[in-house]
Design a protein around this motif. Sequence first.
Motif, short mmCIF file in Angstrom:
data_model
loop_
_atom_site.label_atom_id
_atom_site.label_comp_id
_atom_site.label_asym_id
_atom_site.label_seq_id
_atom_site.Cartn_x
_atom_site.Cartn_y
_atom_site.Cartn_z
N ALA A 187 0.84 -1.19 0.00
CA ALA A 187 0.00 0.00 0.00
C ALA A 187 0.88 1.24 0.00
O ALA A 187 2.04 1.21 0.41
N MET A 188 0.30 2.33 -0.48
CA MET A 188 0.97 3.62 -0.44
C MET A 188 -0.01 4.68 0.02
O MET A 188 -1.18 4.66 -0.37
N ASP A 189 0.46 5.58 0.86
CA ASP A 189 -0.41 6.62 1.40
C ASP A 189 0.30 7.96 1.24
O ASP A 189 1.52 8.06 1.41
N VAL A 190 -0.46 8.98 0.89
CA VAL A 190 0.07 10.34 0.76
C VAL A 190 -0.70 11.24 1.71
O VAL A 190 -1.94 11.29 1.67
N GLU A 191 0.03 11.94 2.56
CA GLU A 191 -0.58 12.92 3.47
C GLU A 191 0.02 14.29 3.17
O GLU A 191 1.25 14.44 3.17
N SER A 192 -0.84 15.26 2.92
CA SER A 192 -0.36 16.60 2.61
C SER A 192 -1.50 17.59 2.77
O SER A 192 -2.68 17.20 2.79
N ALA A 193 -1.13 18.84 2.89
CA ALA A 193 -2.09 19.94 2.91
C ALA A 193 -1.34 21.19 2.51
O ALA A 193 -0.13 21.29 2.75
N PRO A 194 -2.01 22.15 1.87
CA PRO A 194 -1.32 23.37 1.47
C PRO A 194 -0.60 24.03 2.65
O PRO A 194 -1.18 24.26 3.71
N GLY A 195 0.70 24.28 2.47
CA GLY A 195 1.50 24.93 3.49
C GLY A 195 2.02 24.03 4.58
O GLY A 195 2.70 24.49 5.50
N GLU A 196 1.76 22.71 4.50
CA GLU A 196 2.13 21.81 5.59
C GLU A 196 3.05 20.68 5.16
O GLU A 196 3.22 19.70 5.89
N GLY A 197 3.66 20.77 3.99
CA GLY A 197 4.57 19.72 3.57
C GLY A 197 3.84 18.47 3.12
O GLY A 197 2.60 18.43 3.08
N THR A 198 4.62 17.45 2.79
CA THR A 198 4.05 16.21 2.25
C THR A 198 4.77 15.01 2.83
O THR A 198 5.98 15.03 3.05
N SER A 199 4.00 13.96 3.07
CA SER A 199 4.55 12.69 3.52
C SER A 199 4.04 11.58 2.61
O SER A 199 2.83 11.45 2.40
N VAL A 200 4.96 10.82 2.04
CA VAL A 200 4.61 9.66 1.20
C VAL A 200 5.11 8.42 1.92
O VAL A 200 6.29 8.33 2.28
N ALA A 201 4.21 7.46 2.14
CA ALA A 201 4.56 6.24 2.86
C ALA A 201 4.24 5.03 2.00
O ALA A 201 3.10 4.84 1.57
N LEU A 202 5.25 4.22 1.75
CA LEU A 202 5.11 2.99 0.97
C LEU A 202 5.39 1.80 1.87
O LEU A 202 6.38 1.80 2.60
N ARG A 203 4.52 0.80 1.84
CA ARG A 203 4.71 -0.43 2.61
C ARG A 203 4.57 -1.62 1.67
O ARG A 203 3.56 -1.73 0.96
N LEU A 204 5.56 -2.50 1.67
CA LEU A 204 5.51 -3.68 0.81
C LEU A 204 5.84 -4.92 1.61
O LEU A 204 6.79 -4.93 2.40
N PRO A 205 5.07 -5.99 1.41
CA PRO A 205 5.42 -7.26 2.07
C PRO A 205 6.65 -7.86 1.41
O PRO A 205 6.81 -7.79 0.19
N VAL A 206 7.52 -8.42 2.22
CA VAL A 206 8.72 -9.06 1.70
C VAL A 206 8.40 -10.48 1.24
O VAL A 206 8.91 -10.95 0.24
N HIS A 207 7.54 -11.15 1.99
CA HIS A 207 7.10 -12.50 1.62
C HIS A 207 5.60 -12.54 1.80
O HIS A 207 5.08 -12.20 2.86
N ARG A 208 4.90 -12.99 0.77
CA ARG A 208 3.46 -13.15 0.89
C ARG A 208 3.00 -14.31 0.02
O ARG A 208 2.99 -14.20 -1.21
N PRO A 209 2.64 -15.45 0.61
CA PRO A 209 2.15 -16.57 -0.19
C PRO A 209 0.92 -16.17 -0.97
O PRO A 209 0.13 -15.34 -0.52
N VAL A 210 0.75 -16.75 -2.16
CA VAL A 210 -0.42 -16.47 -2.97
C VAL A 210 -1.68 -16.82 -2.19
O VAL A 210 -1.82 -17.94 -1.69
N GLY A 211 -2.58 -15.85 -2.05
CA GLY A 211 -3.81 -16.07 -1.32
C GLY A 211 -3.65 -16.01 0.18
O GLY A 211 -4.60 -16.20 0.93
N GLY A 212 -2.41 -15.74 0.65
CA GLY A 212 -2.17 -15.71 2.08
C GLY A 212 -2.56 -14.39 2.69
O GLY A 212 -2.90 -13.43 2.00
N PRO A 213 -2.51 -14.30 4.03
CA PRO A 213 -2.90 -13.07 4.71
C PRO A 213 -1.87 -11.97 4.51
O PRO A 213 -0.70 -12.23 4.27
#
Length: 218
Positions: free
Chosen positions: A182-208
């Motif tokens: 997933a990726m999330d972007v948090e920002s507002a005019p005059g308040e800077g920006t934060s981009v957050a990326l999260r990736l699983p390193v191992h994820r079986p097909v169909g797994g949680p």
Amino acid sequence: MVGERQRLAAELHDTLTQGFTSIVMQLEAAHASLRANRPKVSRDIDAALATARDSLAEIRRLVWALRPEALERESLVEALRSLVWRLDGPVRTRTVVTGEARPLPTEVETTVLRAAQEGLANVRRHAAACEVTVTLSYMDDLVALDIRDDGDGFDPDGVATGPHGGLGLVAMRERALALGGAMDVESAPGEGTSVALRLPVHRPVGGPEPAGVGALAR
């Protein structure tokens, strides 16, 4: 590598060549209609713009699928530090690495570095930031990339039509989702920006999903 280049050449021919040919034809039609039928000119230009946007999105998709050259000669941490260092100068930069750095699956490393390239390009082009911090975090089941700047900020709800790299952010999010992250972007005019990326390193097909990914996506 040869097979990958051949596949890319075929995709470029089948998609981008057709797309840009269509743009040329639409603009030629607009030029021919300029004197006689101005409403039709507007429609032709709208069609050309739509095709150009689609072609740009396709270029981004193909680029994201290719392993960056930097990862052929450096580790992900080294490549990320080099990327951030090139931004330094008018913008103060800081790179933070937490956890135990280790090799990750090729598609994960590629996505992390492409996301960093896109995020830092947006900082350089749009943010007018004084400082940016890039954090790469290695966890048991996840790798995380966070890019935070103190720049102008923007309204994320208007990013699709705004100047802040809308297509690039969309491509980043789609690539993350394709890998179960997933990726999330948090920002507002005059308040800077934060981009957050999260990736699983191992994820079986169909797994949680690993802990933390689903929460970020919601």
